[in-house]
Write an enzyme that holds these catalytic residues in place. Structure first.
Site, mmCIF file in Angstrom:
data_model
loop_
_atom_site.group_PDB
_atom_site.id
_atom_site.type_symbol
_atom_site.label_atom_id
_atom_site.label_comp_id
_atom_site.label_asym_id
_atom_site.label_seq_id
_atom_site.Cartn_x
_atom_site.Cartn_y
_atom_site.Cartn_z
ATOM 1 N N HIS A 422 0.810 -1.220 0.000
ATOM 2 C CA HIS A 422 0.000 0.000 0.000
ATOM 3 C C HIS A 422 0.844 1.271 0.000
ATOM 4 O O HIS A 422 0.304 2.376 -0.111
ATOM 5 C CB HIS A 422 -0.948 -0.003 1.191
ATOM 6 C CG HIS A 422 -2.238 0.720 0.928
ATOM 7 N ND1 HIS A 422 -2.616 1.159 -0.313
ATOM 8 C CD2 HIS A 422 -3.244 1.081 1.770
ATOM 9 C CE1 HIS A 422 -3.794 1.750 -0.235
ATOM 10 N NE2 HIS A 422 -4.192 1.726 1.018
ATOM 11 N N ASP A 426 -2.258 1.705 -4.605
ATOM 12 C CA ASP A 426 -3.510 2.072 -3.944
ATOM 13 C C ASP A 426 -4.615 1.081 -4.312
ATOM 14 O O ASP A 426 -4.464 0.254 -5.219
ATOM 15 C CB ASP A 426 -3.924 3.490 -4.343
ATOM 16 C CG ASP A 426 -2.960 4.537 -3.801
ATOM 17 O OD1 ASP A 426 -2.429 4.333 -2.703
ATOM 18 O OD2 ASP A 426 -2.729 5.547 -4.496
#
Length: 450
Positions: A422, A426
């Site tokens: 992450h 995204d």
């Protein structure tokens, strides 16, 4: 009689060193052509070094557990053969790799198959010196705060006075009068290849809390591969914040197509076609659509990979895991992928993989469905940023939209789950990527030729 210098052979473009695991021949032993002389290891892959000549082993130049540079002389064999010059084994380099060149090579090697050590700590012993020190010795010296000048003063018992791990540990023990703090690390870690400025991982073995043992419990010591896997998994979850996205795909067309072609394919190619090359093809197509999933992270830099090298996680008979890599998978057709998958899978199970065949992956696929699992949340294979798990294919009732209205039909369904880093991937990118892989599988052409 001539003396033949046996060199550590080159084992792949990105492999610069190996650890001697076990000498199978001892000084004085008679050696036949192609006899295995010793076993070596590079990260996860164990290999054997055969003798290219017949003769008698008269000297071993390195001890077990020592790290050796590719191209270095590891043994002397006395032979009746007409040896006019120091021969070089097939695929071996002609001279030992200089240490400064090795450091430059190692800086380019992905950390997928190797443990990361503390890069800053080792700087204290990387100053110029006429004496060679293995990465393991450097790492121990750094942990014990031993300066280069002090290191140079320690007597070595290795080849040509080389300082070995045992020499350094004995020196530290005599100096401090107690057990060196680095002994545990020295026995757990055999390679040291810092390639990224990420924080050094806390060893999985050292971080574990104390466990009480009763009289009836069995204690099983982890083997070398399991220790490497343990540390690598801990490092990955400490490095990357993991997020997982799921998609359920209707793969009925894909299943029907394979059922239709598999018998003729096996008869024609003498190869079985599994679902794995189909999954890999879909992944490579999706990577071309979303190239930012094919990256790695170097501090604040995102390195976008040119090549698409797909690792396929494979369970070994021992229960350990290894990830052979299909290089430039996007340049292969389905037939080529099938042959590559089958070849790597067979050699992985038989411990016949070459060290370079587990290096350089840019994305990993793991088939948790082979264990009957419907889905999984795999750990990212660093320094990659994503890993796809494919679950078991199950027949389920599903709603289909037709020109006459919705109907319920029995379809072949499966879950795909993508774990991603992450920091750089995204939810939009991760979710779109796994959805695109599912689209390629769902829209499979049942009339496709192979």
């Amino acid at each position: 009689m001539a003396q033949y210098e046996l060199l550590l052979p080159k084992m792949g473009e990105s492999v610069a060193e190996a650890t001697i695991i076990k000498w199978l021949k001892q000084p004085g032993d008679v050696i036949e052509l192609d006899d295995t002389i010793l076993e070596i290891a590079t990260d996860k892959v164990d290999s054997e070094v055969p003798s290219p000549i017949a003769g008698k082993l008269i000297k071993q130049l390195f001890k077990e557990d020592e790290v050796v540079q590719v191209g270095a002389v590891i043994a002397i064999i006395e032979t009746d053969a007409n040896v006019t010059a120091t021969p070089v084994m097939e695929n071996a380099v002609e001279t030992a790799v200089p240490e400064e060149h090795t450091d430059a090579v190692l800086a380019q090697i992905p950390g997928t198959e190797q443990l990361l050590s503390n890069e800053n700590a080792e700087e204290a012993v990387k100053a110029s010196s006429d004496r060679f020190y293995s990465p393991l010795v450097k790492n121990i010296a750094a942990q014990e705060n031993i300066e280069l000048k002090e290191l140079d003063s320690i007597t070595g018992t290795g080849a040509e006075g080389r300082l070995t791990k045992d020499d350094l540990l004995n020196y530290i023990q005599q100096k401090t009068g107690g057990q060196p703090a680095s002994i545990a690390a020295a026995t757990e870690v055999r390679v040291s290849t810092p390639v990224q400025p990420n924080p050094a991982p806390v060893s999985a073995l050292k971080a574990a809390p104390a466990v009480s043992v009763s009289g009836g419990d069995e204690i099983i010591e982890m083997d070398r591969m399991r220790r490497l896997i343990a540390d690598h998994m801990v490092m990955s979850v400490q490095t990357a914040p993991h997020v997982t996205s799921f998609v359920e795909a209707d793969v009925t067309n894909m299943v029907m197509w394979r059922e239709k072609v598999k018998r003729n394919f096996e008869k024609r190619e003498n190869e079985k076609i599994t679902f794995t090359p189909i999954f890999i093809e879909a992944v490579t197509k999706a990577i071309k659509d979303f190239p930012m999933i094919n990256v790695s992270v170097n501090g604040t830099q995102i390195i976008k990979k040119r090549d698409i090298n797909i690792g396929m996680a494979a369970a070994l008979p021992s229960g350990n895991l290894i990830v052979p890599v299909i290089k430039n998978a996007d340049q292969m057709n389905l037939l080529g992928l099938t042959k590559s998958v089958n070849d790597l899978a067979v050699r992985a199970r038989n411990s016949k993989l070459k060290p370079d065949e587990t290096q350089g992956g840019t994305f990993t696929l793991t088939n948790v469905g082979s264990f009957g699992n419907v889905m999984g949340t795999p750990i990212i294979n660093q320094p990659q940023v994503a890993i796809l798990a494919v679950g078991a294919i199950k027949k389920k009732p599903a709603v289909l939209e037709t020109e006459y209205g919705d109907v319920i039909a029995i379809r072949h369904m499966m879950f795909l789950s993508l774990s991603y880093d992450h920091r750089v991937v995204d939810g939009s990118l991760g979710g779109s990527f796994v959805r695109r892989v599912a689209d390629y599988l769902e829209n499979w052409d049942v009339n496709r030729e192979i």
